[in-house]
Motif scaffolding. Structure first.
Motif, PDB file in Angstrom:
ATOM      1  N   ALA A 174      37.329  35.542  32.528  1.00 16.73           N
ATOM      2  CA  ALA A 174      35.968  35.096  32.202  1.00 16.73           C
ATOM      3  C   ALA A 174      35.877  34.698  30.734  1.00 16.73           C
ATOM      4  O   ALA A 174      35.239  33.678  30.397  1.00 16.73           O
ATOM      5  CB  ALA A 174      34.966  36.203  32.519  1.00 16.73           C
TER       6      ALA A 174
ATOM      7  N   ALA B  18      41.517  38.484  40.840  1.00 12.12           N
ATOM      8  CA  ALA B  18      40.352  38.946  40.089  1.00 12.12           C
ATOM      9  C   ALA B  18      39.107  39.027  40.967  1.00 12.12           C
ATOM     10  O   ALA B  18      38.258  39.904  40.771  1.00 12.12           O
ATOM     11  CB  ALA B  18      40.095  38.009  38.902  1.00 12.12           C
ATOM     12  N   ILE B  19      39.010  38.133  41.962  1.00  6.77           N
ATOM     13  CA  ILE B  19      37.811  38.107  42.805  1.00  6.77           C
ATOM     14  C   ILE B  19      37.858  39.186  43.884  1.00  6.77           C
ATOM     15  O   ILE B  19      36.906  39.960  44.058  1.00  6.77           O
ATOM     16  CB  ILE B  19      37.645  36.712  43.444  1.00  6.77           C
ATOM     17  CG1 ILE B  19      37.374  35.671  42.358  1.00  6.77           C
ATOM     18  CG2 ILE B  19      36.501  36.717  44.459  1.00  6.77           C
ATOM     19  CD1 ILE B  19      37.383  34.246  42.867  1.00  6.77           C
TER      20      ILE B  19
ATOM     21  N   SER C 181      39.755  45.680  29.922  1.00  2.00           N
ATOM     22  CA  SER C 181      40.370  44.361  29.846  1.00  2.00           C
ATOM     23  C   SER C 181      41.854  44.580  29.632  1.00  2.00           C
ATOM     24  O   SER C 181      42.305  45.705  29.389  1.00  2.00           O
ATOM     25  CB  SER C 181      39.770  43.526  28.714  1.00  2.00           C
ATOM     26  OG  SER C 181      40.197  44.014  27.455  1.00  2.00           O
TER      27      SER C 181
ATOM     28  N   TYR D 286      40.436  44.484  37.559  1.00  4.83           N
ATOM     29  CA  TYR D 286      39.117  44.347  36.941  1.00  4.83           C
ATOM     30  C   TYR D 286      39.234  43.748  35.550  1.00  4.83           C
ATOM     31  O   TYR D 286      38.392  42.937  35.138  1.00  4.83           O
ATOM     32  CB  TYR D 286      38.427  45.712  36.869  1.00  4.83           C
ATOM     33  CG  TYR D 286      37.025  45.646  36.313  1.00  4.83           C
ATOM     34  CD1 TYR D 286      35.953  45.289  37.120  1.00  4.83           C
ATOM     35  CD2 TYR D 286      36.772  45.929  34.972  1.00  4.83           C
ATOM     36  CE1 TYR D 286      34.666  45.216  36.619  1.00  4.83           C
ATOM     37  CE2 TYR D 286      35.496  45.864  34.460  1.00  4.83           C
ATOM     38  CZ  TYR D 286      34.441  45.513  35.286  1.00  4.83           C
ATOM     39  OH  TYR D 286      33.176  45.428  34.769  1.00  4.83           O
TER      40      TYR D 286
ATOM     41  N   ARG E 115      39.226  40.039  35.630  1.00  5.78           N
ATOM     42  CA  ARG E 115      37.893  39.412  35.643  1.00  5.78           C
ATOM     43  C   ARG E 115      37.387  39.170  34.223  1.00  5.78           C
ATOM     44  O   ARG E 115      36.913  38.083  33.893  1.00  5.78           O
ATOM     45  CB  ARG E 115      36.906  40.311  36.390  1.00  5.78           C
ATOM     46  CG  ARG E 115      37.127  40.408  37.886  1.00  5.78           C
ATOM     47  CD  ARG E 115      36.025  41.228  38.524  1.00  5.78           C
ATOM     48  NE  ARG E 115      36.151  41.244  39.982  1.00  5.78           N
ATOM     49  CZ  ARG E 115      35.280  41.849  40.792  1.00  5.78           C
ATOM     50  NH1 ARG E 115      34.236  42.510  40.273  1.00  5.78           N
ATOM     51  NH2 ARG E 115      35.460  41.811  42.100  1.00  5.78           N
TER      52      ARG E 115
END
Length: 301
Positions: A102, A51-52, A249, A95, A98
């Motif tokens: 999150a 994700a990073i 997502s 993406y 993330r």
């Protein structure tokens, strides 16, 4: 006549000595012995790293469209293929990681703050305060949690901020119950009674002496709440109550992929695998933590 040596105690054998004085493994050692827990931890770390740094490994962004390359299968140029608008699926999946991760971690953090404070206050003061506060929790428990979140999303309108608010409002109930039960058990311990007799303020007894003894159940509950929040976010996005376009997502990608599942199944396989693997990783790690932090439990091998 019997010899004097017959009345002397026998020297302990090596096996008995080793058994009697072998130190009990600590939580980290028990966790390392649980293979599934280590697999879950490896999956979590890989997903976080993906994700990073994942989006930087591709020249595309999650919103770039190229209709000439729409619905292309996996290739060296597009590792996971493209969607109906020609957007790179790999970038959109990483993406989406993330956003989904999150949501899980933010929901767990809100769950920690609200649930710990609410449950500890109810358990420590007891009596009418406890009955009133936990009665409110029981009322909310009577409503299906997913229905509760959907109603909140309808009121708040779809979006990432609305997801944070809805999950934060709804997901602290289990944490509050667990912390309350732990505090009720601990408040009759001798060190708590001694602190009260010495005039130590209630807030200091609660947050300095009692809550540190509840760290194990709190960590386990947080770890198991993350995959539940990820799945809820994916479901909300799947039915159109999640993030707004062109943001992606895993739930949004699954909703887009299911429309073309028969012709282009790779568009659904990538986000579905991401959701399933991540939830398995957190579940394995959470179960391993439960076994490791339980001093009376045994590690499954």
């Amino acid at each position: 006549m019997r010899a004097v040596d017959d009345f002397l105690p026998l020297a302990p054998t090596a096996v008995a000595t080793e058994t009697a004085y072998r130190p009990r493994p600590n939580a980290w050692q028990r966790l390392k012995e649980n293979k599934l827990a280590l697999v879950g931890l490896f999956i979590i770390i890989c997903m976080l790293l993906l994700a990073i740094v994942g989006p930087w490994l591709s020249p595309y962004t999650y919103a770039d469209q190229n209709l000439a390359q729409a619905n292309q299968g996996p290739s060296s140029e597009h590792w996971f293929g493209t969607d109906t608008l020609g957007r790179d699926l790999y970038v959109r999946v990483v993406y989406g990681a993330r956003i989904s991760l999150a949501v899980g971690f933010v929901a767990a953090a809100i769950n920690l703050v609200i649930g710990v404070i609410y449950g500890s206050v109810a358990g420590f003061f007891g009596g009418k305060v406890d009955r009133l506060m936990m009665g409110f929790v029981d009322i909310l428990y009577g409503i299906p949690l997913l229905l509760y979140v959907i109603l909140l999303m309808v009121v708040l309108s779809p979006g990432l901020t609305s997801i944070f608010i809805a999950l934060g409002i709804a997901y602290w109930l289990t944490m509050a119950r667990i912390v309350r039960s732990q505090i009720v058990t601990l408040k009759n311990e001798e060190y708590v009674l001694a602190a009260r007799s010495m005039g130590v303020p209630a807030w200091r007894i609660l947050f300095r002496h009692m809550l540190p003894n509840c760290v194990g159940p709190i960590i386990i509950t947080m770890t198991l709440a993350i995959p539940e929040a990820i799945f809820t976010e994916a479901f909300l996005s799947f039915i159109g109550l999640g993030v707004n376009a062109p943001m992606a997502s895993w739930g949004v990608l699954a909703a887009e992929g299911i429309n073309s599942m028969r012709s282009y199944p790779f568009q659904l396989i990538a986000p579905a695998l991401a959701i399933g693997i991540t939830m398995l990783g957190f579940t394995f790690f959470g179960d391993g933590l439960r076994n490791a932090l339980d001093p009376k439990g045994e590690v499954k091998r």
